[in-house]
Design an enzyme around this catalytic site. Sequence first.
Site, PDB file in Angstrom:
ATOM      1  N   HIS A 135      -1.937  -8.880  -3.671  1.00  0.00           N
ATOM      2  CA  HIS A 135      -2.501  -7.682  -3.032  1.00  0.00           C
ATOM      3  C   HIS A 135      -2.822  -6.623  -4.094  1.00  0.00           C
ATOM      4  O   HIS A 135      -2.080  -6.477  -5.064  1.00  0.00           O
ATOM      5  CB  HIS A 135      -1.510  -7.109  -2.031  1.00  0.00           C
ATOM      6  CG  HIS A 135      -1.021  -8.093  -1.010  1.00  0.00           C
ATOM      7  ND1 HIS A 135       0.130  -8.841  -1.189  1.00  0.00           N
ATOM      8  CD2 HIS A 135      -1.544  -8.475   0.176  1.00  0.00           C
ATOM      9  CE1 HIS A 135       0.306  -9.639  -0.133  1.00  0.00           C
ATOM     10  NE2 HIS A 135      -0.698  -9.441   0.712  1.00  0.00           N
TER      11      HIS A 135
ATOM     12  N   ASP B  72      -0.052  -9.330  -8.610  1.00  0.00           N
ATOM     13  CA  ASP B  72       0.289  -9.612  -7.215  1.00  0.00           C
ATOM     14  C   ASP B  72      -0.983  -9.972  -6.441  1.00  0.00           C
ATOM     15  O   ASP B  72      -2.084  -9.541  -6.802  1.00  0.00           O
ATOM     16  CB  ASP B  72       0.946  -8.368  -6.607  1.00  0.00           C
ATOM     17  CG  ASP B  72       1.515  -8.590  -5.223  1.00  0.00           C
ATOM     18  OD1 ASP B  72       2.727  -8.819  -5.116  1.00  0.00           O
ATOM     19  OD2 ASP B  72       0.744  -8.526  -4.236  1.00  0.00           O
TER      20      ASP B  72
ATOM     21  N   ASP C 205       3.130 -13.987  -4.898  1.00  0.00           N
ATOM     22  CA  ASP C 205       2.378 -14.330  -3.675  1.00  0.00           C
ATOM     23  C   ASP C 205       0.973 -14.851  -3.990  1.00  0.00           C
ATOM     24  O   ASP C 205       0.203 -15.154  -3.083  1.00  0.00           O
ATOM     25  CB  ASP C 205       2.354 -13.160  -2.673  1.00  0.00           C
ATOM     26  CG  ASP C 205       2.102 -11.815  -3.313  1.00  0.00           C
ATOM     27  OD1 ASP C 205       1.754 -11.758  -4.512  1.00  0.00           O
ATOM     28  OD2 ASP C 205       2.243 -10.787  -2.611  1.00  0.00           O
TER      29      ASP C 205
ATOM     30  N   HIS D 231       2.477  -0.834  -4.022  1.00  0.00           N
ATOM     31  CA  HIS D 231       1.664  -0.159  -2.993  1.00  0.00           C
ATOM     32  C   HIS D 231       2.064   1.299  -2.816  1.00  0.00           C
ATOM     33  O   HIS D 231       1.379   2.041  -2.112  1.00  0.00           O
ATOM     34  CB  HIS D 231       1.766  -0.884  -1.646  1.00  0.00           C
ATOM     35  CG  HIS D 231       1.216  -2.275  -1.662  1.00  0.00           C
ATOM     36  ND1 HIS D 231      -0.073  -2.552  -2.065  1.00  0.00           N
ATOM     37  CD2 HIS D 231       1.776  -3.471  -1.337  1.00  0.00           C
ATOM     38  CE1 HIS D 231      -0.278  -3.868  -1.983  1.00  0.00           C
ATOM     39  NE2 HIS D 231       0.823  -4.447  -1.563  1.00  0.00           N
TER      40      HIS D 231
HETATM   41  N1  Q9C Z   1      -1.987  -7.615   8.758  1.00  0.00           N
HETATM   42  C1  Q9C Z   1       3.582  -6.867  -1.443  1.00  0.00           C
HETATM   43  O1  Q9C Z   1       3.297  -8.026  -1.690  1.00  0.00           O
HETATM   44  N2  Q9C Z   1       1.046  -7.101   5.220  1.00  0.00           N
HETATM   45  N3  Q9C Z   1       3.287  -6.301  -0.275  1.00  0.00           N
HETATM   46  C2  Q9C Z   1       0.124  -6.437   6.006  1.00  0.00           C
HETATM   47  C3  Q9C Z   1      -1.480  -6.709   7.770  1.00  0.00           C
HETATM   48  C4  Q9C Z   1       1.535  -6.278   4.184  1.00  0.00           C
HETATM   49  C5  Q9C Z   1       2.590  -7.039   0.720  1.00  0.00           C
HETATM   50  C6  Q9C Z   1      -0.284  -7.310   7.133  1.00  0.00           C
HETATM   51  C7  Q9C Z   1       1.627  -7.042   2.917  1.00  0.00           C
HETATM   52  C8  Q9C Z   1       2.257  -6.211   1.869  1.00  0.00           C
HETATM   53  C9  Q9C Z   1       4.351  -6.055  -2.407  1.00  0.00           C
HETATM   54 ZN    ZN Z   2       1.684  -8.834  -2.572  1.00  0.00          ZN
END
Ligand code: Q9C
Ligand code: ZN
Length: 346
Positions: free
Chosen positions: A203, A201, A290, A166
Amino acid sequence: MKIYKSESHKLHNPEFEVYEGGLKLPIFDVPPRIDSLLATLAKTSWAELLEPEYFGLDPVLAVHDADYVSFLQSAFTEWETSGGELGPEYTSPVLLPASFPPRRSTKIPKSLFGRCGYYSLGTNAPIVNGTFKAAFEAAQCAVSAAKAINVGSLSAFAACRPPGHHAGIDYCGGYCYFNNAAIAAKWLVKQNYKCAILDIDFHAGNGTQDIFYDTPEVLTLSIHANPMHHFPSFMGYQDERGSGEGLGYHYNFPLPSGTGDADYLMTLKKATAVIREFKPTAMVVSLGLDICEGDPTGNFTISVVGLRNIAEQISELGLPVVFCLEGGYNLNTLGLNVITFLEAFL
Ligand code: Q9C
Ligand code: ZN
C-alpha cells in the site's frame, strides 16, 4: 542483526475494522503476526531479540503534532468514561469515527467523535485502550534500531506493531497510528545523517509522503499498488513529487494489480538509482511483506526468489539500513518471508 520488539503490541487488539459498505470485519493486523514472526526469528543463529531502549515522546513529537499525540493518548479513556455522547445504550469495544473533515475545513471539533474523525484518514484504524501504549512502544523499537545504526550496526530491524506508514503528522489510518519509519528517519537526521526512506509495502506510504512532502531533508520513495484501485486511494500517484523546497524529493511508483518479480525488480532499480543520486548516509526501509504472493490484503505475486532479489538490490546500496515492519498479513508465511528477506540482505 539486532531485532527490537516489545510485548506491548498485544495491548492493541481491536475486534474489528470497518470496510466499505459499513462492513464490520476482523482486522488483519493481529497480535499473532508478531508472535509468530518472533518465534521464527528466534530459531535463527543471527537474530538478536532485544527490548527497545526508552526515548520517550520526543522522537514522536518530532514528527507528529502534539494535539494529535494527546488525542491518541486520552481518546479511549474519554470514550469509556463519557459512555460516548450518544447515550449509554450506544457502546462499542473500539473507538472509530463516522464523519471526516471536508477539504476546506479548518476547525478542530470539541466532541470526541468530531476529533476522532479529524485525526483519522478512514475507518481502518480503530482505537482501543492499549493503542497508544502499543504505538508508543513500536516507535521506541524504530528509534532503538536507528540508534543501533548510529553506534555502528550495519542494519537493524524494528518489529513494529502497529505499523506506521499510513499515519501522517496529525492522523491515523490503515492500521497505523505513529509513523515508525518517519520517526526513525527524523531521529537519524538529528544525528546528522542524510536519510532516505524506501517504502516497499503493498500500500502507498501516504503518511510518510505527507510528513516529508515539503522538505528536501528526507528523500522518500514508495513502490506500491496503484491507489486508483487500492487503499489508501487518495495518495501515492506518480505525479506527486513534493512541494515547495521539497519538490523533487518524493517519488511514487504505482504498479498494476498482479505485479510479479520481473516488473517489481525493474521498478526497484529505478528507485535505487534515485536513492544513489541523493547520496544518503543512511536509509530506512518500510518493510511491508504484503507484496508477497498469497497476502490477504494485496494482489502482487512476489515469490520467495523475488523477495531475495529485492533484498539484494537494497543491500547493494551499501548503506546502513533501519528496517521497520509495516504490513504482511499471511500468518503462515510472514515469519519465513521476513527471514528470507533479511538473510538475503545480510
Ligand atoms: N476496503 C498496512 O499494510 N484495508 N496497512 C482497507 C478497504 C486497509 C494496510 C480495506 C489496509 C491497510 C500497513
Ligand atoms: Zn500494506
